[in-house]
Design an enzyme around this catalytic site. Structure first.
Site, short mmCIF file in Angstrom:
data_model
loop_
_atom_site.label_atom_id
_atom_site.label_comp_id
_atom_site.label_asym_id
_atom_site.label_seq_id
_atom_site.Cartn_x
_atom_site.Cartn_y
_atom_site.Cartn_z
N TRP A 1 0.87 -1.18 0.00
CA TRP A 1 0.00 0.00 0.00
C TRP A 1 0.91 1.23 0.00
O TRP A 1 1.82 1.33 0.84
CB TRP A 1 -0.86 -0.05 1.26
CG TRP A 1 -1.82 1.08 1.45
CD1 TRP A 1 -2.65 1.62 0.51
CD2 TRP A 1 -2.07 1.80 2.67
NE1 TRP A 1 -3.41 2.62 1.07
CE2 TRP A 1 -3.07 2.76 2.40
CE3 TRP A 1 -1.55 1.73 3.96
CZ2 TRP A 1 -3.56 3.63 3.35
CZ3 TRP A 1 -2.04 2.60 4.93
CH2 TRP A 1 -3.03 3.53 4.62
N ASP B 1 -0.01 -5.21 9.80
CA ASP B 1 -1.08 -4.31 9.35
C ASP B 1 -2.30 -5.18 9.07
O ASP B 1 -2.28 -6.05 8.20
CB ASP B 1 -0.64 -3.56 8.08
CG ASP B 1 -1.69 -2.53 7.66
OD1 ASP B 1 -2.80 -2.54 8.24
OD2 ASP B 1 -1.41 -1.72 6.76
N LYS C 1 -12.99 -0.64 6.95
CA LYS C 1 -13.61 -1.51 5.95
C LYS C 1 -14.64 -2.44 6.58
O LYS C 1 -15.77 -2.51 6.13
CB LYS C 1 -12.55 -2.37 5.24
CG LYS C 1 -11.31 -1.62 4.82
CD LYS C 1 -11.54 -0.73 3.63
CE LYS C 1 -10.62 0.46 3.64
NZ LYS C 1 -9.43 0.43 2.87
N1 PMP Z 1 -3.47 -0.55 5.70
C1 PMP Z 1 -3.86 -0.93 4.47
C2 PMP Z 1 -3.14 -2.04 3.79
C3 PMP Z 1 -4.92 -0.28 3.86
O1 PMP Z 1 -5.30 -0.68 2.64
C4 PMP Z 1 -5.57 0.76 4.53
C5 PMP Z 1 -6.72 1.49 3.90
N2 PMP Z 1 -6.66 1.72 2.57
C6 PMP Z 1 -5.13 1.10 5.81
C7 PMP Z 1 -4.07 0.43 6.36
C8 PMP Z 1 -5.70 2.20 6.66
O2 PMP Z 1 -6.98 2.52 6.53
P1 PMP Z 1 -7.71 3.59 7.46
O3 PMP Z 1 -6.71 4.57 7.95
O4 PMP Z 1 -8.72 4.19 6.57
O5 PMP Z 1 -8.32 2.81 8.56
#
Ligand code: PMP
Length: 398
Positions: free
Chosen positions: A130, A211, A246
């Site tokens: 990411w 993560d 999500k």
């Molecule tokens: N890690 C990964 C791999 C992600 O894809 C995302 C969201 N796109 C996140 C962390 C963090 O998402 P958020 O800060 O919206 O909770």
């Protein structure tokens, strides 16, 4: 102040959404942005959250600050989800959890924490990863290296390359690992591979930073956390950044967590004291609404059941669209084999479409895909799937 300063480039994925919005083609399809879409192409509020929010508004008697680490019951609910209720990590008080603003906030607080005590450590990320991983850890002062991950020939994980690289990570460095639903490839590790990775972490003394942004989008809440449970049983130090963006569809409420697991309760307390220092000088304490809503869902048995049901519906719809895409391309006699898309997990798929094809689809068909070919499978619906398959077939067959 800004007269001689050049503007920073726009975020690549968000820039794609801007271009999508201003496209007047009524057939346009956005497969770029990383949010779940339902069959109507919308990102709805889950019913379990609506109910929890109503309860929260009824019961709420103050807008006073939350503790620096967030609501304690929220932290306990996060731990139960990460490790399973009754896990030894929980009963031994070896985990310290804080409510962070999204998974991003958890990654950043964790990055600042590690940087403070391991100032010379390098961060290792999967190739690819990411995009924001590099941004977050660079902002926290880390040098970044990558380890092999995706094999574009087999369309799976290049595990020999990966474990070879991890076995030569210097002691004290930090390795970022996607627990499930790897973003951007959709290619995940199996149980045996996780065992080897944990052995490598122990033998080479590098620090795992997990993560976990898509719990429940792979197979189930329980199945998807198997790697986290394995790390917990190993009795080593590690960190987990998790997110409800999500799986509870709480994107704009910024609901996530950082959990630091330590070998002993005493160390976990020390870790927590330093996490709090880092938060205090950053955003001081988390916003309440989303975290408290999540807490209500996770601690009320009827709402939790409703949530698991809604989560299963999101997961099943994505799987259905994976099959529809692959079958649609077979029906249109596309030569390229896309069957691997069915086995990829989570919301994303490394589609295997070349940058030329991605560009052609955008310019001539108004189908928006991130450079590199990552598709958000949740952007497909039974209404647009035929158009998408026709367009891909047209692009590839001509
Ligand atoms: N890690 C990964 C791999 C992600 O894809 C995302 C969201 N796109 C996140 C962390 C963090 O998402 P958020 O800060 O919206 O909770």
């Amino acid at each position: 102040m800004w007269k001689n300063i050049e503007a920073a480039p726009a975020d690549a994925i968000l820039g794609l959404t801007e271009a999508f919005k201003s496209d007047s083609n009524t057939n346009k399809v956005n497969l770029g942005v990383g949010v779940y879409k339902d069959e109507n192409g919308t990102t709805p509020v889950l019913s379990c959250i609506k109910k929890a929010e109503n309860m929260l508004l009824e019961e709420q008697i103050t807008k006073g600050y939350l503790p620096i680490s967030g609501n304690a019951e929220y932290g306990a609910a996060v731990q139960e989800l990460l490790f399973g209720s009754g896990s030894e990590v929980i009963t031994s008080n070896r985990a310290s959890t804080i409510h962070s603003p999204g998974g991003t906030g958890g990654l950043r607080v964790g990055a600042d924490l590690v940087k403070k005590f391991k100032p010379t450590a390098t961060l290792w990320v999967s190739s690819p990863t990411w995009a924001n991983h590099k941004g977050i850890f660079t902002a926290a002062g880390f040098e970044i290296n990558d380890y092999p991950y995706y094999d574009s020939t087999t369309k799976g994980v290049n595990f020999d390359g990966m474990i070879g690289a991890l076995n030569s990570v210097p002691e004290g460095d930090v390795v970022l690992l996607h627990v499930c639903c790897h973003n951007p490839t959709g290619a995940d590790l199996n149980d045996d591979q996780w065992d080897d990775i944990i052995e490598s972490a122990k033998a080479n003394k590098w620090l795992p930073f997990l993560d976990f942004a898509y719990q429940g989008f792979g197979d189930s809440v329980e199945q998807d956390r198997r790697a986290v449970e394995k790390f917990a049983s190993a009795g080593i130090d590690f960190l987990v950044a998790s997110s409800f963006s999500k799986n509870l569809a709480l994107y704009n409420e910024r609901v996530g967590a950082l959990t630091v697991v330590s070998p002993t309760e005493k160390e976990a307390k020390v870790a927590m004291s330093h996490i709090k220092k880092i938060i205090r000088v950053n955003y001081s304490n988390p916003p309440a609404h989303g975290g408290l809503s999540a807490k209500i869902v996770l601690t009320d048995s009827a709402l939790k059941e409703l949530w698991l049901d809604e989560l299963a519906q999101m997961r099943d719809r994505i799987k259905k669209m994976r099959k529809a895409l692959v079958n649609g391309l077979i029906e249109r006699n596309v030569d390229q084999d896309f069957s691997y898309i069915i086995d990829q997990r989570g919301m994303f798929s490394f589609s295997g479409l070349s940058d030329d094809a991605v560009n052609d689809l955008k310019e001539n068909k108004s189908i928006y895909i991130v450079k590199g070919g990552r598709i958000n499978v949740a952007g497909l619906t039974s209404r647009n799937i035929h158009y998408v398959c026709d367009s891909i077939a047209d692009t590839l067959n001509n």
